[in-house]
Write a protein that holds these residues in place. Sequence first.
Motif, mmCIF file in Angstrom:
data_model
loop_
_atom_site.group_PDB
_atom_site.id
_atom_site.type_symbol
_atom_site.label_atom_id
_atom_site.label_comp_id
_atom_site.label_asym_id
_atom_site.label_seq_id
_atom_site.Cartn_x
_atom_site.Cartn_y
_atom_site.Cartn_z
ATOM 1 N N ASN A 129 2.497 5.227 8.127
ATOM 2 C CA ASN A 129 2.171 3.802 8.117
ATOM 3 C C ASN A 129 1.936 3.287 6.706
ATOM 4 O O ASN A 129 2.161 2.127 6.393
ATOM 5 C CB ASN A 129 0.858 3.567 8.880
ATOM 6 N N PHE A 130 1.386 4.179 5.874
ATOM 7 C CA PHE A 130 0.834 3.715 4.602
ATOM 8 C C PHE A 130 1.700 4.063 3.395
ATOM 9 O O PHE A 130 1.226 4.096 2.280
ATOM 10 C CB PHE A 130 -0.571 4.299 4.415
ATOM 11 N N ILE A 156 0.871 -1.161 0.000
ATOM 12 C CA ILE A 156 0.000 0.000 0.000
ATOM 13 C C ILE A 156 0.910 1.213 0.000
ATOM 14 O O ILE A 156 1.855 1.298 0.795
ATOM 15 C CB ILE A 156 -0.914 0.008 1.236
ATOM 16 N N ILE A 157 0.643 2.136 -0.913
ATOM 17 C CA ILE A 157 1.601 3.233 -1.066
ATOM 18 C C ILE A 157 1.012 4.602 -0.742
ATOM 19 O O ILE A 157 1.693 5.608 -0.799
ATOM 20 C CB ILE A 157 2.179 3.239 -2.498
ATOM 21 N N GLY A 158 -0.255 4.632 -0.409
ATOM 22 C CA GLY A 158 -0.825 5.950 -0.074
ATOM 23 C C GLY A 158 -2.185 5.802 0.593
ATOM 24 O O GLY A 158 -2.845 4.756 0.486
ATOM 25 N N PHE A 159 -2.572 6.857 1.287
ATOM 26 C CA PHE A 159 -3.788 6.764 2.094
ATOM 27 C C PHE A 159 -4.420 8.146 2.185
ATOM 28 O O PHE A 159 -3.730 9.155 2.368
ATOM 29 C CB PHE A 159 -3.396 6.257 3.488
ATOM 30 N N TYR A 160 -5.729 8.198 2.037
ATOM 31 C CA TYR A 160 -6.396 9.505 2.077
ATOM 32 C C TYR A 160 -7.806 9.325 2.643
ATOM 33 O O TYR A 160 -8.497 8.367 2.296
ATOM 34 C CB TYR A 160 -6.473 10.082 0.658
ATOM 35 N N VAL A 161 -8.187 10.235 3.552
ATOM 36 C CA VAL A 161 -9.529 10.141 4.139
ATOM 37 C C VAL A 161 -10.478 10.980 3.293
ATOM 38 O O VAL A 161 -10.301 12.174 3.133
ATOM 39 C CB VAL A 161 -9.536 10.640 5.593
ATOM 40 N N LEU A 162 -11.460 10.293 2.700
ATOM 41 C CA LEU A 162 -12.435 11.007 1.874
ATOM 42 C C LEU A 162 -13.491 11.685 2.744
ATOM 43 O O LEU A 162 -13.906 12.804 2.490
ATOM 44 C CB LEU A 162 -13.135 10.030 0.926
ATOM 45 N N GLU A 163 -13.914 10.972 3.758
ATOM 46 C CA GLU A 163 -14.999 11.513 4.560
ATOM 47 C C GLU A 163 -14.934 10.915 5.956
ATOM 48 O O GLU A 163 -14.827 9.707 6.109
ATOM 49 C CB GLU A 163 -16.340 11.133 3.913
#
Lengths: 457, 194, 209, 222, 288, 338
Positions: free
Chosen positions: D150-151, D123-130
């Motif tokens: 972590n991500f 896993i190379i990226g992480f984003y909170v949409l909502e």
Amino acid sequence: MINGLKGEKNSIDAVLTLHRHTFRHGVHPPENKEDTNGLPIRRFPFSPLIILPVAQHLGAPSKLVVKEGQEVVRGQLLAEADGYVSVPLHAPVTGKIRKIANVPTISGKMVPGIYLEAAPSSTQELIEGEGVDYHTATPDEILAGVQNAGIVGLGGAAFPTHAKLKIPEGKHCDDLIINGIECEPYLTTDHRVMLEQPNDIFMGIRYLLKSTGAKRAIIGIEANKQDAADFLSGRLPDDIPVTVEVVPVKYPQGAEKMLITALLGKEVPSGGLPIDVHAVVVNVATTAEIGRLLPHGRGIQERVITITGPGVNKKGNYLIPIGTPLRYALDQVEVNGRISEVYMGGPMMGVAVSNLDISIVKGTSGIVVFTDQEVSRPDRIYPCIKCGACVDACPLSLNPSKLGILAKFEAYDEMAKEYHLMDCFECGSCSYVCPSHIPLVQYFRLSKSIVRKRKAS
Amino acid sequence: MNQESLSQIFINACLVNNFVLAYFLGICPFLGVSGKLGTATKMGGAVMFVMLISSICAYGIHALLVAVDAEFLQLISYIVVIASTVQLVEMFIKKMSPALFKALGIFLPLITTNCAILGLALFQTNKGYDFIQSIVYALGAGAGFTLALVLIAGFREQLEYAEVPKVIRGTILTLVIAGIMSLTFMGFSGLGTQ
Amino acid sequence: MSSGTNHTEAKSTDEFIKGLWKENPVFVQVLGMCPVLAVSNTAENALAMGLATAFVLLMSNTLVSLLRNFIPKEVRIASFILIIATFVTITDYAIQAISVDLHKSLGAFISLIVVNCLILSRAEAFASKNTLGKSILDALGMGLGFLFALFCLGAVREILGNGTFFGLALFPDTFQEWIVMILPAGGFFTLALWLLIFNLIKQRKEATA
Amino acid sequence: MIQEAVKSSSNSFIMLRAMVGIGVLCGFLIVVAYEGTLPRVQRLKAEALEAAIFNVIPGTTQTKTFNWDGESFTPAKAGDSPLVYAGFSDSGELAGVAIEASGQGYADIIRILYGYDPERQQIIGFYVLESKETPGLGDKIEKDQHFLDNFTAMDVSLTDAGEIANAIIPVKSGAKQHAWEVDGITGATISSRAIGNILAESTAEWIPRIFNHKSAFKQGNQ
Amino acid sequence: MSVIIAIAVLGGLTLLLAVMLVIANKKLYVYEDPRIDVVEGMLPHANCGACGYPGCRPFAEALVGGKILPGKCTVSSSEGVEAIAEYLGVAMGAEEKQVARLACAGGTNVARNKAKYKGMETCQAASLVSGGGKGCFWGCLGFGDCEAVCDFDAIHMDEHGLPVVDEDKCTACGDCVEVCPKDLFSIQPINNRLWVACKNLEAGDEILEDCQVACTACGRCAMDASGDLITMENNLPVIHYGVEELTKDPIQRCPTGAIVWLDQKLGAIKGRDSNPVIRKSEREIGFS
Amino acid sequence: MSVQTLNISTSPHLTKGLSTETIMFHVVLAMLPMVFFAIYSFGFNAALVIFTAVVSCVLTEHVLCRISKKPTTIGDWSATITGILLGLTLPPIFPLWMTFLGGVIAIAMGKFLFGGLGYNAFNPALVGRAILQAAFPVAITTWYGAFQLDRFSTINASVLAFPFTEPIVDGTTGATPLSAFKFDGVTTDATDLAFGLVSGSAGETSAILIILGGLYLIRRGFMNWRIPMAILLTVFVFSGLLFWIDPVKYPSPLFMLLSGGLMLGAVFMATDMVASPITSLGVVIYGIIIGALVVVIRIWGGLPEGVMYAILLGNAISPHIDRLIRYRVYGTSKLQKS
């Protein structure tokens, strides 16, 4: 059938609540009876002036049959009953009627009355009337005899006794309860009467059993008068079904409803009378008086009261003529120092006296005098912290805490409708235990009077 | 499609994300009708009922709008249908039970403008609940609304008889209690994550 | 004649002023509480919400006032709601077109302007009975009053709860945020506080008057 | 009586006329507004999504949307779901796949987007949409750099059987030892754990699928 | 295309709902006399209950129902009453203005307390405790229940603990009459200015020890009054208003000032023979 | 002849002689051992926190009474109790400025707004703490290890944080037994819990001292024993049942009873007379609800500890309990209404 069921349910209730021989809740105020409970009854001197309100009972005032200036003999009829719920009034002393005018009463009200001057040299002999023989008299004749003797409840309520003894159509009486509880602190009147007038009591019970048709009589006595209980138990006559029952000490066990619950395990329905559970309750002093007066056809002209309290030097139980002015009585027993509060009745339910010119009436069961030092009335009233002490004290299981808050905000209708305000008989248990010193009883008395007024209008 | 279990939807709508205390929906009736417990309970019932109706309506309308590809009419169709349904209910109550009508007084029409009702319809569409989920959601939200209303009404009725400073009596006190209740309901957050 | 015009002019400004202070929709009438509490967690949101509401209020008051003789009494509520919903939808799309982020942070509360009691009550109590000019003034006054109230709340909540004002840091880094202020409870408390301030001012005024 | 009846019948007509008239007018206004703003709204939305994808798949310059039809990934048409987004670098190489996932957080449902590199199996990226997590606490999952770290290279490699070798597990703050563990946030334990759980669930479903069909994405770009 | 869909959808929806509302409007309509709202709007909204109805709305309903005349509202100005009467097309039923009057003059400087009352500081509560401790059983207790109950700010306690009624503000709602435990208030036409300010039923000079301004039942006022205006009943003069024209004659020889003339501006005027009250301070509590 | 003055008042003319003030004072007494133990185990830090809480509560009460032109009510000890309770529920190294703020909130918002003593719908100390918890979630969950060597020589920097600034924690922080269990599955030894050899809020650590204080008050009749009894029994039975079902997943009932603020809450907070029901049956129901909520929040909720929320919810329900649960009035049947 329905009645039978109901009775059964009540007794199951009694078993479930495990409160046999007493009632729910209640309080234990200090008794303070030791000053006078060993002192025999003594006759009080005659006051030179006797002040007699014509109405000393609940119900219709009596009708005067004497005139100003007339000379009367001790025991003579002064006023006759005016209607059924009414009793006659007899002269307590031999003397002359000085005037017929308004006299002050404990309620502050001025009511019609008689000022009677005692004849100084009189022998004060009682006139004899036509006696009622309990062997031959019918119940109605006994009731008439009780009425003619002018007898009212001597425990304090002053309700005409014959009216209470009259069993309403369609009802019957099983249990006659003789109330020797005397739960009020300080008072020892009934205690002494039980120790000194056993024969009058038993004679009274004979009359009462016959007039009410009750199957048995129970003399209820609190455990702090064990000597009286033992004394009476040892003298129980064989000809009548009477027993003595000792119940634990708890205030206000002397209240009719509480006593019925304590002795019979039944509850008088809200708004009902003892006869609704087939019982009649008569005060022991009243019983003694019936037993004393009826055989001779006399009228009541004196009664036993306890005069006590920290302000009194010669404390004691006195046989005192009705109509004796309070001022005279207090002079005779030598009140000491500056008296600050005088109560007629006991300190829990008695009424504070505002005027020493009032006189002792049939319903006066005692006089308690406090001096400045003894009265330490808390001056600070805290808000109700809902500690629940009053809820656990109220013998009727009302919620004085909530009632008190509602009264403070004048929600009288809600009090009556939702919280059974009108059942309260102002025994004072709630005010007694309240750590916040909220004048609960005063609130309730006021609220009740306002609710009654609203209902009337 | 939404995978949430029914019990989770209910607990979420009722406790964790209480419509009144966490989402601020339906504040107007909440402030107005929470004075007396009896009225509060009735109002709560009415709101729950209307929520159920509007949830069903909204589900139907959404399906219709998707079918004709006119989702941009979502808001206006929801509000119109809900408003008229409520008005029908109102007239019906007025006719059938004048006493109930009098008790709820002007707040029956206010249910129309109760954000909680419309909010429910919008949220259920946003979350993509199916029919059963929508109904459970409406019930949960309604129960939560009633719970908040009843709890506050208990306090307000009790505080009728309290020495509350005069300026604070009424709305301000209700807001403070609501704030404290809102904090209290935070205790429920995370229910179901463990 | 001239005095007559003066008179009406004075009245018109009254319609405008009353909404700002004397009949402030939030602090005095306690209307439209839901958005006031929900989107007042930052000053920016509050401002945007207030503007959106004011716009809808203005437009719907205008249209209602224009159509007031056309709408019969029985269906007036339904009609008003229709009109309001229309403008809300328009506003919704407009905001989406301006900024997706803003739309996201205001959330469903844009749509919920429809059920803001303030708008309906102005339509019913004022616009449906008054001329176009007066209705517009009323809407402007009420709208600005609403905006003002929202802003008051938003400012307090953002400053205390986040240490910022319109996203700009006001305090040094070490400032401890009062997170409760941006939580729902903080909304209740802040509104209570403002109402208290208003009541106290009112009380003082009455006492001196 | 008669008068009243007449009056109400004319009333009915007025009511109908008014309602329908207003309805039509409103419909017209809405459509105008909708049509007028639609292009810009769509563009902004697409930009936002693209920005999110760029965020979770470093090195992406263009994206393409794919649909899982149960057997294979095909370029998505309007109305399809569920979707994954493939990101391609300048040179047209597959830089990674962005996957949407959601699950119960502390306060409400959290929706996230994460990037997966099939080549490195990470896993190379992480984003909170909502998310509606508590501001200042739970919302650290969006901002806390240590947590986001972590991500950047989280191990989701598959076993031979085609299952994830080491399921993602949340651990308490500072206890991370393996590449498949999610190091929690002090004071926001619940929210950070929720992320771990959402990821674990989503990866178990999607990673084998994407890995096995990674060629579809490469082809999809042609 | 979407324009047509939108207009069709909304037009259809609104048509459907309008039809439903039209039907509902007919089937479920509840009639309420619109005049009730109008009349209620014209009433003062004091909800005082002086009219005998629980509030202004029930009164309005009664007015519209023709059960009562608008003049019964004592709070309305005369124009207000006229407006309602005109609207409803009924007679006004107007009455002479009435005010509450207090039948006691025993302030703390003239009347004595026998005992010191301790407890809740309201007349109603105190009167239940041995009458409140005041020497005169009938007299005003002075805790001001009437002042508290008055919604119109028309009653104020003076420096001697006696309530004073503001004739302008008094609406004769009767709340004070109801609340006074000693029944000292009564509602009187404002022009009944000859007034017996005592309720003590005792006779003779002894009662002066309790209150210097009590009526001793000497009967001089009855003698001086023309005709049958005043008769003595239960040791108190009773004024039969309306029998004769009121003059100040009866008050002149009153030795205590128990019968007075109430002047609108000057307040209570005592007769020339009455003992002046000089004392300002409170009388000592207690008795010998 | 001298003038004689009688006092008249309404019956009863006797009182038990107990006053609210006395009751409150004894509650303070009962809490003193906990205060001393808190100081003993957490050092000067705890002393400062508790002292500040008390000062701020008493000061706020006094100032508010002044403002509303009423006689000051600090003499009735109730503000002191609120202060001590607040201090005892805070972490021992909680910044003083926050503590002070909490005290002001507790009294102003939890008590004064509702009309003062006797009308507070919630336990004021808990209102203060709930708001602090929401406002400063990090600071209020920063625990300090018990019995640190330097506890009587240094004061933690966090305690002295400058007003309105973030606290900086130095030294060792510890996890409470509950959070250790919830997040790491680590249980703590029951004897340690009972004697208070763990970290946690200043006053919640020593279960034994809390019980002793409670027993003292119960013995003197100043506390309704049914409330703590009902709460603790419910927690014990409920969690015991869960433990019996799955001892790995669920903690032991003894651990549930002794850990966290349960003891302190059950004995000293839920028993707030004003905010609890008035009848015996009512308080039992109240206790059961609180106990059940504690278990639900601790086990299924997001937070490690739920006693505060459970008690506040109990407070919210108690007016309803009082409405529904009343003693049967003498002479009425149970079914009869009004």
